[in-house]
Every structure is written in C-alpha cells, then in structure tokens.
Design a protein around this motif. Structure first.
Motif, short mmCIF file in Angstrom:
data_model
loop_
_atom_site.label_atom_id
_atom_site.label_comp_id
_atom_site.label_asym_id
_atom_site.label_seq_id
_atom_site.Cartn_x
_atom_site.Cartn_y
_atom_site.Cartn_z
N SER A 25 -22.49 9.94 -22.81
CA SER A 25 -22.12 9.25 -23.25
C SER A 25 -21.33 8.22 -22.37
N ILE A 26 -21.13 7.20 -22.47
CA ILE A 26 -20.67 5.75 -21.15
C ILE A 26 -19.91 5.10 -21.82
N CYS A 27 -18.51 5.69 -21.07
CA CYS A 27 -16.98 5.10 -21.76
C CYS A 27 -16.83 4.45 -20.93
N LYS A 28 -16.46 2.91 -21.38
CA LYS A 28 -15.60 1.72 -21.49
C LYS A 28 -14.34 2.56 -20.55
N VAL A 29 -12.91 2.54 -19.82
CA VAL A 29 -12.17 3.16 -19.76
C VAL A 29 -11.29 2.49 -19.21
N ASP A 30 -9.59 2.06 -20.10
CA ASP A 30 -8.47 0.75 -19.58
C ASP A 30 -7.70 2.11 -18.69
N THR A 31 -7.59 1.36 -17.53
CA THR A 31 -6.95 2.35 -16.97
C THR A 31 -5.81 1.79 -16.15
N GLY A 32 -4.96 0.45 -17.18
CA GLY A 32 -3.94 0.06 -17.17
C GLY A 32 -4.10 -1.21 -15.91
N LYS A 33 -4.81 -0.55 -15.18
CA LYS A 33 -5.50 -2.91 -14.43
C LYS A 33 -6.49 -3.22 -14.47
N GLU A 34 -8.00 -2.39 -15.10
CA GLU A 34 -8.93 -2.73 -14.98
C GLU A 34 -9.57 -1.94 -16.01
N THR A 35 -10.85 -2.39 -16.99
CA THR A 35 -11.46 -1.59 -17.62
C THR A 35 -13.57 -1.16 -16.66
N ILE A 36 -12.92 -0.07 -16.57
CA ILE A 36 -13.89 1.15 -16.07
C ILE A 36 -15.37 2.05 -16.73
N GLN A 37 -16.17 1.57 -15.78
CA GLN A 37 -17.35 2.66 -16.62
C GLN A 37 -18.09 4.28 -15.73
N ILE A 38 -17.46 4.92 -17.12
CA ILE A 38 -17.48 6.43 -16.44
C ILE A 38 -18.81 6.89 -17.47
N VAL A 39 -19.69 7.70 -17.47
CA VAL A 39 -20.71 8.19 -17.64
C VAL A 39 -20.25 9.82 -17.97
N CYS A 40 -19.39 10.31 -18.99
CA CYS A 40 -19.15 11.85 -19.25
C CYS A 40 -19.83 12.63 -20.02
N GLY A 41 -20.18 13.81 -19.99
CA GLY A 41 -20.44 14.82 -21.08
C GLY A 41 -19.34 15.96 -21.34
N ALA A 42 -18.45 15.44 -22.17
CA ALA A 42 -17.74 15.70 -22.94
C ALA A 42 -17.83 15.59 -24.17
N ALA A 43 -18.67 16.78 -25.15
CA ALA A 43 -18.53 16.82 -26.83
C ALA A 43 -16.95 15.75 -27.15
N THR A 81 -11.12 22.73 -25.86
CA THR A 81 -13.35 22.70 -24.64
C THR A 81 -12.78 20.75 -24.75
N GLY A 82 -13.58 20.07 -23.56
CA GLY A 82 -13.76 18.76 -23.60
C GLY A 82 -12.32 18.52 -22.77
N ILE A 83 -12.78 17.22 -21.99
CA ILE A 83 -11.67 16.29 -21.73
C ILE A 83 -9.97 16.34 -22.19
N MET A 84 -8.76 16.29 -21.24
CA MET A 84 -7.79 16.57 -22.04
C MET A 84 -7.54 15.20 -22.59
N GLU A 85 -6.64 15.15 -23.90
CA GLU A 85 -6.23 14.19 -25.24
C GLU A 85 -5.08 14.75 -24.81
N TRP A 86 -4.32 13.49 -24.78
CA TRP A 86 -2.70 12.66 -24.54
C TRP A 86 -3.56 12.58 -26.47
N ASP A 87 -1.41 12.63 -26.62
CA ASP A 87 -0.53 12.32 -27.97
C ASP A 87 0.31 11.46 -27.60
N ALA A 92 -15.36 12.93 -26.22
CA ALA A 92 -15.02 12.11 -25.50
C ALA A 92 -15.34 10.82 -26.48
N ARG A 93 -14.88 10.46 -27.15
CA ARG A 93 -14.26 9.08 -28.44
C ARG A 93 -13.73 8.09 -28.35
#
Length: 194
Positions: free
Chosen positions: A100-118, A171-177, A120-121
């Motif tokens: 998946s192509i993910c747009k990710v908010d880092t708190g400073k900017e939005t970056i692109q990450i390619v991720c293989g985790a099922a 399974t997959g990337i970490m999920e934070w509540d 990712a959403r």
C-alpha cells in the motif's frame, strides 16, 4: 542525531554506531573500543555495563551511560527520536501487490511510505521509523523505492522493534490506541506510560 545504541547483555557491552559504514579497524581504550572506517570514527563498543534489565533501542539509561563517550567524538549533540507515533491519513493499495502507498502524518509533515502490512489503513496510529533510524539488528532506514514508488521511512511491527509486550505483538504494524495529540511522540515514552 540518530545513533544506534544497543546493550548486548552477553558481553556487558553497549554497541554504538554513528555512521552506517564498514568497520575497517579498531583501537582499544581503557573502558571502550573505537570503531574506524579508514580514519573516520564510526562507532564505539562501551565495556563493563552490567545490567539484568531489558533495554529498548532509545532507552534513556543506556543513552546516559553512553553520552560522555560519544561526546568525545561528536562534541555537543542531542539524541533525536527515531521511532515515533504517526497517523496514516491516506492508504491506497498498489494493484497486483500486497503493498500500500500510505500518506503518513509525522506531526511535522506528511510523508509517503510504501508498506506491506495487511493492517495498514486510513486513520491508523502506528509506529514510524523515520529516515536515518537504526533497527535492532543495526540496519539503518534509508529512503527507498518499492514497485516504483518512493518510501521515506518504515512503518514497524512490534516484532521488528523487539517489543515483547503481548498487547502489541499482533500480525502487521503496531496499532496504537491514542489520539492526534500523540503524533510525533517517541514510542518508548508512550510505552512507558501505558
């Protein structure tokens, strides 16, 4: 500055890397060893650090012990957070791949990450290894390209970061509540709070 620090319990040693270069030679000092690539100091092995504790990659106790040794070679520096909480704000599957192509908010900017985790959403709070971060095995995260798409970091699983808390070892990337106020914070600080 992003520095690799890892306590190797079997050898009572803190391994420190400043640069991702091959060690060509070493020089032993009283309580540590200097690692060189040609004439450049690229890291240290700090001896006689004994502890039964388990330390994460950016543990403040290990940083405090290593800091005076590091300052001898880097001068005044500041440890920079490498693994932060980030939020996926867009997520689009790459056709005919598991990626998946993910747009990710880092708190400073939005970056692109390619991720293989099922898992990712969109709107998922997860763990981001920022560019230049050091993984537990000593691999440094650099800008990459997957299936023709640029990736500016890595979204991480608990297993990849050697986090043994059952809450995060799914399974997959970490999920934070968490909520948006946590974006950009060190994951290690938040783990200690939870």
């Amino acid at each position: 500055m992003k520095i690799f620090l890892k306590y190797v319990k079997n050898f009572n040693t803190i391994v420190v890397l400043f640069k991702n270069k091959k060690v060509i030679s070493t020089k032993k000092e009283q309580d540590y060893e200097i690692l060189f690539h040609e004439n450049e100091v690229i890291g240290l092995n700090i001896f006689n650090f004994e502890s039964d504790d388990n330390f994460n990659l950016e543990d403040k106790r290990v940083q405090k012990k290593a800091e005076p040794f590091i300052k001898k070679y880097l001068g005044d520096f500041k440890f920079e957070n490498q693994f932060i909480i980030a939020k996926i704000v867009e997520c689009e599957k790459i056709p005919d791949t598991h990626l998946s192509i993910c747009k990710v908010d880092t708190g400073k900017e939005t970056i692109q990450i390619v991720c293989g985790a099922a898992n990712a959403r969109k709107n998922l709070f997860t763990t981001l290894a920022t560019l230049g971060s050091w993984m537990p095995d000593g691999t440094q995260i650099n800008q990459g390209k997957l299936k023709g798409f640029d990736s500016f970091g890595m979204l991480c699983s608990a297993k990849e970061l050697e986090i043994r808390d059952e809450k995060y070892n799914k399974t997959g990337i970490m999920e934070w509540d968490v909520d948006d106020s946590y974006i950009g914070r060190s994951i290690w600080e938040v783990l200690n709070e939870k």
